[in-house]
Design an enzyme around this catalytic site. Sequence first.
Site, PDB file in Angstrom:
ATOM      1  N   ASP A 184      -0.647   3.429 -10.381  1.00  0.00           N
ATOM      2  CA  ASP A 184       0.685   3.254 -10.967  1.00  0.00           C
ATOM      3  C   ASP A 184       1.178   4.542 -11.614  1.00  0.00           C
ATOM      4  O   ASP A 184       2.369   4.876 -11.547  1.00  0.00           O
ATOM      5  CB  ASP A 184       0.672   2.134 -12.010  1.00  0.00           C
ATOM      6  CG  ASP A 184       0.568   0.757 -11.378  1.00  0.00           C
ATOM      7  OD1 ASP A 184       0.642   0.662 -10.135  1.00  0.00           O
ATOM      8  OD2 ASP A 184       0.402  -0.225 -12.125  1.00  0.00           O
TER       9      ASP A 184
ATOM     10  N   ARG B  59      -6.344   1.325  -2.338  1.00  0.00           N
ATOM     11  CA  ARG B  59      -7.290   0.819  -1.342  1.00  0.00           C
ATOM     12  C   ARG B  59      -8.721   1.247  -1.673  1.00  0.00           C
ATOM     13  O   ARG B  59      -9.658   0.458  -1.520  1.00  0.00           O
ATOM     14  CB  ARG B  59      -6.886   1.302   0.048  1.00  0.00           C
ATOM     15  CG  ARG B  59      -5.682   0.579   0.627  1.00  0.00           C
ATOM     16  CD  ARG B  59      -5.461   0.945   2.074  1.00  0.00           C
ATOM     17  NE  ARG B  59      -5.074   2.351   2.226  1.00  0.00           N
ATOM     18  CZ  ARG B  59      -3.831   2.800   2.155  1.00  0.00           C
ATOM     19  NH1 ARG B  59      -2.841   1.954   1.900  1.00  0.00           N
ATOM     20  NH2 ARG B  59      -3.553   4.081   2.325  1.00  0.00           N
TER      21      ARG B  59
ATOM     22  N   SER C  22      -2.309  -4.851  -4.979  1.00  0.00           N
ATOM     23  CA  SER C  22      -1.755  -6.001  -5.691  1.00  0.00           C
ATOM     24  C   SER C  22      -0.276  -6.146  -5.395  1.00  0.00           C
ATOM     25  O   SER C  22       0.386  -5.210  -4.923  1.00  0.00           O
ATOM     26  CB  SER C  22      -1.947  -5.831  -7.205  1.00  0.00           C
ATOM     27  OG  SER C  22      -1.202  -4.718  -7.678  1.00  0.00           O
TER      28      SER C  22
ATOM     29  N   ASP D  72       3.776   8.783  -2.567  1.00  0.00           N
ATOM     30  CA  ASP D  72       3.962   7.476  -1.941  1.00  0.00           C
ATOM     31  C   ASP D  72       2.754   7.096  -1.087  1.00  0.00           C
ATOM     32  O   ASP D  72       2.448   5.917  -0.915  1.00  0.00           O
ATOM     33  CB  ASP D  72       5.230   7.502  -1.085  1.00  0.00           C
ATOM     34  CG  ASP D  72       5.575   6.128  -0.546  1.00  0.00           C
ATOM     35  OD1 ASP D  72       5.522   5.167  -1.321  1.00  0.00           O
ATOM     36  OD2 ASP D  72       5.895   6.015   0.660  1.00  0.00           O
TER      37      ASP D  72
ATOM     38  N   ASP E 277       5.930   0.272  -6.180  1.00  0.00           N
ATOM     39  CA  ASP E 277       6.055   1.339  -5.193  1.00  0.00           C
ATOM     40  C   ASP E 277       7.365   1.228  -4.430  1.00  0.00           C
ATOM     41  O   ASP E 277       8.098   2.208  -4.277  1.00  0.00           O
ATOM     42  CB  ASP E 277       4.861   1.286  -4.236  1.00  0.00           C
ATOM     43  CG  ASP E 277       4.830   2.470  -3.293  1.00  0.00           C
ATOM     44  OD1 ASP E 277       4.820   3.615  -3.781  1.00  0.00           O
ATOM     45  OD2 ASP E 277       4.827   2.264  -2.068  1.00  0.00           O
TER      46      ASP E 277
ATOM     47  N   VAL F 158       0.405   7.580 -10.691  1.00  0.00           N
ATOM     48  CA  VAL F 158       0.808   8.476  -9.599  1.00  0.00           C
ATOM     49  C   VAL F 158       2.189   8.091  -9.080  1.00  0.00           C
ATOM     50  O   VAL F 158       3.024   8.956  -8.805  1.00  0.00           O
ATOM     51  CB  VAL F 158      -0.237   8.437  -8.461  1.00  0.00           C
ATOM     52  CG1 VAL F 158       0.251   9.211  -7.246  1.00  0.00           C
ATOM     53  CG2 VAL F 158      -1.564   9.011  -8.946  1.00  0.00           C
TER      54      VAL F 158
ATOM     55  N   ASP G  68      -0.782   7.036  -3.891  1.00  0.00           N
ATOM     56  CA  ASP G  68      -1.017   5.863  -4.735  1.00  0.00           C
ATOM     57  C   ASP G  68      -1.581   4.695  -3.929  1.00  0.00           C
ATOM     58  O   ASP G  68      -2.486   3.993  -4.382  1.00  0.00           O
ATOM     59  CB  ASP G  68       0.248   5.460  -5.501  1.00  0.00           C
ATOM     60  CG  ASP G  68       1.437   5.205  -4.584  1.00  0.00           C
ATOM     61  OD1 ASP G  68       1.277   5.222  -3.355  1.00  0.00           O
ATOM     62  OD2 ASP G  68       2.554   5.006  -5.107  1.00  0.00           O
TER      63      ASP G  68
ATOM     64  N   ASP H 219      10.584   3.781  -4.736  1.00  0.00           N
ATOM     65  CA  ASP H 219      11.033   4.474  -3.513  1.00  0.00           C
ATOM     66  C   ASP H 219      12.550   4.473  -3.438  1.00  0.00           C
ATOM     67  O   ASP H 219      13.173   5.478  -3.071  1.00  0.00           O
ATOM     68  CB  ASP H 219      10.465   3.791  -2.266  1.00  0.00           C
ATOM     69  CG  ASP H 219       9.018   4.155  -2.008  1.00  0.00           C
ATOM     70  OD1 ASP H 219       8.509   5.085  -2.660  1.00  0.00           O
ATOM     71  OD2 ASP H 219       8.407   3.503  -1.133  1.00  0.00           O
TER      72      ASP H 219
END
Length: 223
Positions: free
Chosen positions: A29, A74, A80, A66, A87, A31, A69, A91
């Site tokens: 989060d 992963r 989540s 993008d 994200d 990042v 993160d 964006d």
Amino acid sequence: MLNKYARAFFTRVLTPFAAFLIRRGVSPDAVTLIGTAGVMAGALAFFPRGEFFWGTIVITLFVFSDLVDGNMARQLGRSSRWGAFLDSTLDRVADSAIFGGLALWYAGSGDDNILCAVSIFCLASGQVVSYTKARGEAIGLPVAVNGLVERAERLVITLVAAGLAGLHKFGVPGIDVLLPVALWIVAVGSLVTLVQRVVTVRRESAEADAATEAPAQGSEATP
């Protein structure tokens, strides 16, 4: 289209950096937030002043957040709904800053109302293209279409052209024409992509409605 071919490559390249950030205790989060802030700073501090080269350099340094993160999430096994929501939302904020910065340039010192309008159209159409997919998926449709100009294409076309156009200030003649051309390409491509997604959602919704009605009609016909 670029998402299909480029994402896997850059994910492999950025995996060691993502692992380094994890070892340093940085969260995905964080990042996401830092990357968005960096893109906004590059776009809104440089583009409205016509500093396209340096603005593009700053944006490019942060835009890969993008991918970083998601890679971190992963590796941590923390994918989540909140992370996906944050994200996707940020964006849209970053994209708005990029095209908003270009619109401010053309509304001010760039002195071109048509290109200002085209920049605003790129901003708005990009948001709507993303919304059509999100809304279609929200009502249970797959929205199975690869659009002509999706987010990756919008960013690559615009930022490459802006960076090259910025070389005009370093004495490269005629190269500043690339940015207007790129904006028109993104605008038309975004419109085509929007139509593709709307048509796909209409077809998929009709198929889903027909599949739902068929069992109901069958049960009514059964004595």
